[in-house]
Scaffold this motif. Structure first.
Motif, PDB file in Angstrom:
ATOM      1  N   GLU A 170      32.413  15.960  30.105  1.00 47.54           N
ATOM      2  CA  GLU A 170      32.182  14.524  30.307  1.00 47.54           C
ATOM      3  C   GLU A 170      32.886  13.701  29.241  1.00 47.54           C
ATOM      4  O   GLU A 170      33.502  12.674  29.532  1.00 47.54           O
ATOM      5  CB  GLU A 170      30.679  14.246  30.282  1.00 47.54           C
ATOM      6  CG  GLU A 170      30.330  12.776  30.469  1.00 47.54           C
ATOM      7  CD  GLU A 170      28.834  12.532  30.395  1.00 47.54           C
ATOM      8  OE1 GLU A 170      28.434  11.361  30.379  1.00 47.54           O
ATOM      9  OE2 GLU A 170      28.069  13.517  30.337  1.00 47.54           O
ATOM     10  N   ARG A 171      32.820  14.139  28.013  1.00 46.30           N
ATOM     11  CA  ARG A 171      33.407  13.372  26.912  1.00 46.30           C
ATOM     12  C   ARG A 171      34.933  13.435  26.909  1.00 46.30           C
ATOM     13  O   ARG A 171      35.599  12.459  26.576  1.00 46.30           O
ATOM     14  CB  ARG A 171      32.878  13.888  25.577  1.00 46.30           C
ATOM     15  CG  ARG A 171      31.428  13.513  25.316  1.00 46.30           C
ATOM     16  CD  ARG A 171      31.010  13.892  23.912  1.00 46.30           C
ATOM     17  NE  ARG A 171      29.682  13.394  23.594  1.00 46.30           N
ATOM     18  CZ  ARG A 171      29.079  13.553  22.428  1.00 46.30           C
ATOM     19  NH1 ARG A 171      29.693  14.224  21.464  1.00 46.30           N
ATOM     20  NH2 ARG A 171      27.879  13.063  22.218  1.00 46.30           N
ATOM     21  N   GLU A 201      26.835  17.705  19.051  1.00 48.92           N
ATOM     22  CA  GLU A 201      26.447  16.448  18.407  1.00 48.92           C
ATOM     23  C   GLU A 201      26.594  16.556  16.894  1.00 48.92           C
ATOM     24  O   GLU A 201      27.078  15.632  16.227  1.00 48.92           O
ATOM     25  CB  GLU A 201      25.008  16.089  18.774  1.00 48.92           C
ATOM     26  CG  GLU A 201      24.783  15.773  20.242  1.00 48.92           C
ATOM     27  CD  GLU A 201      25.435  14.475  20.672  1.00 48.92           C
ATOM     28  OE1 GLU A 201      25.961  13.743  19.804  1.00 48.92           O
ATOM     29  OE2 GLU A 201      25.444  14.198  21.890  1.00 48.92           O
TER      30      GLU A 201
END
Length: 345
Positions: A170-171, A201
Motif C-alpha cells: 500500500e505504501r 512502523e
C-alpha cells in the motif's frame, strides 16, 4: 530477436548477441537486466567498458569513430549507449552501419526509455531484430505487485507477515525502486527476525531521512521550498540521484504526452484513462502527473528534460558541476507559473 525478461538468463547461457537493446521506464528492471548482460560479457572476456550518454547535443561521430578504431586493439570491449528519449535520432545511420557487420571484439548495449511504435518501424530497429536482442521491460501490474514484493523479500532473506506485505504494498504504490530501497533497509533493521507491521512502523520511525520519491512529488507539484529542503538533505546524505532522475524523467514524459493528447482532441482526453493505458494506476502518482500536465507549459517541460539530462551526465562524471546543482535549477523551473507559452503541437 525480442525476448521476455524471464528468458534473459537462458539466452545469455547460450551465447552473447553482438548487440542488446534494453528498453523500459522501470529503472530498477532496466538496471538489473543490464547488470546481468554486463556480467555475462565480462565472463566472456569483454572487460573494457566505454559509456556514452546520447542527449540532444550528443555527437554520434564519436561512436562511429570508436566502432572503427576498436579493430586496432586486441581488447574486447563493451560499448554502452544511454538513450534517455527512447530515440536514436542522428545516431540511426551509425547504428545501422554497425549492425551490417558487427565486430567480434565489441558488445553493444543500448539502454533506452520505452520505445514508441514509430521507432520500432525504423530501419535500425528492424536490423537489430535480425542481428541482436531486444529486451523490452514493462511495469509490474498493480495486482501483481504484492507477489513481486514477496518474491523479492524472500530473495533477500526477509520473512514478511501478510499484514506487513499488505502495508508495504500500500505504501510503495508499485514503485519498484522505492521497494528495493525499502527492502534493503528492512534487511538491515530486522536481521533474522520476521517482519510484521510493527517492525515496519519502527523502521520508518528509525529513519528520519527524506527519499527521492517524495522529492519527485514535490517537484512535480511546484512546491519549491519543500523540494529544495529534500534535495539538500539527500545531497548531504550522499544520495545518488540517478534513480530519482530516471523516475522523474518518466513522469515528465507522461505529463508532456498527456498535455499534447488533451490539446489535440476536441473536448480533451480523459486523463485517468490516458494514464491507465500507460500503466499508471496509483491515484497519488496519477494525480501528480495530471496536475503537472495542466500546470506546466510544453516549453517548461522541454527545458526540464534538458536539466534532467544535464544532472544525469553530471552524476556520471561528465560535467564539472555537481548533479544537485542542475536539480536545484530544475526545481526552480518547475515551480515557475505557466506564462501561457504556445502549446501548438
Amino acid at each position: 530477436m525480442k525476448i521476455q525478461a524471464n528468458q534473459l538468463e537462458q539466452q545469455l547461457e547460450k551465447g552473447l548477441s553482438p548487440v542488446y537493446l534494453v528498453s523500459g521506464d522501470e529503472a530498477l528492471l532496466v538496471q538489473e537486466s543490464c547488470d546481468r548482460i554486463r556480467k555475462a560479457a565480462r565472463n566472456a572476456g569483454y572487460q573494457d567498458r566505454l559509456t556514452f550518454h546520447a542527449d540532444p547535443q550528443f555527437d554520434w561521430n564519436r561512436v562511429g569513430e570508436e566502432f572503427s578504431a576498436l579493430s586496432l586493439f586486441a581488447e574486447k570491449r563493451r560499448i554502452e549507449i544511454h538513450l534517455p528519449s527512447g530515440k536514436l535520432g542522428d545516431g540511426r545511420a551509425v547504428i545501422e552501419h554497425f549492425l551490417q557487420d558487427p565486430p567480434e571484439d565489441i558488445i553493444l548495449i543500448l539502454i533506452s526509455a520505452r520505445l514508441d511504435a514509430a521507432e520500432t518501424k525504423r530501419k535500425w530497429y528492424k536490423a537489430l531484430q535480425q542481428t541482436g536482442t531486444h529486451l523490452p521491460l514493462w511495469p509490474i501490474d498493480a495486482d501483481k505487485f504484492p507477489g513481486w514484493l514477496q518474491q523479492r523479500a524472500r530473495q533477500q532473506g526477509i520473512s514478511l507477515t501478510r499484514g506487513a506485505l499488505n502495508l508495504l504494498a500500500e505504501r510503495l504504490e508499485g514503485n519498484l525502486l522505492a521497494a528495493s530501497q525499502e527492502l534493503d533497509r528492512l534487511a538491515l533493521f530486522a536481521g533474522d527476525s520476521t517482519v510484521d507491521e510493527a517492525s515496519i512502523e519502527a523502521a520508518v520511525q528509525d529513519s528520519s531521512r527524506f527519499n527521492g520519491f517524495e522529492l519527485i512529488s514535490e517537484t512535480l507539484a511546484g512546491r519549491a521550498t519543500h523540494a529544495r529542503k529534500i534535495a539538500g538533505a539527500l545531497q548531504q546524505e550522499g544520495e545518488n540521484p540517478l534513480g530519482f532522475l530516471t523516475v522523474l524523467t518518466r513522469d515528465l514524459n507522461l505529463a508532456l504526452e498527456l498535455r499534447i493528447a488533451t490539446a489535440r482532441q476536441s473536448g480533451g482526453e480523459n486523463a485517468s484513462g490516458f494514464l491507465k493505458k500507460r500503466g499508471v494506476f496509483q491515484p497519488q502518482r496519477a494525480r501528480a502527473i495530471e496536475q503537472a500536465a495542466r500546470r506546466l507549459s510544453r516549453a517548461q517541460l522541454n527545458s526540464a528534460f534538458e536539466l534532467c539530462s544535464a544532472a544525469d551526465r553530471a552524476a556520471k562524471g561528465f560535467d564539472s558541476l555537481p548533479p544537485w546543482h542542475h536539480i536545484q535549477d530544475l526545481i526552480t523551473l518547475l515551480a515557475q507559473p505557466d506564462r501561457r507559452i504556445s502549446d501548438t503541437p
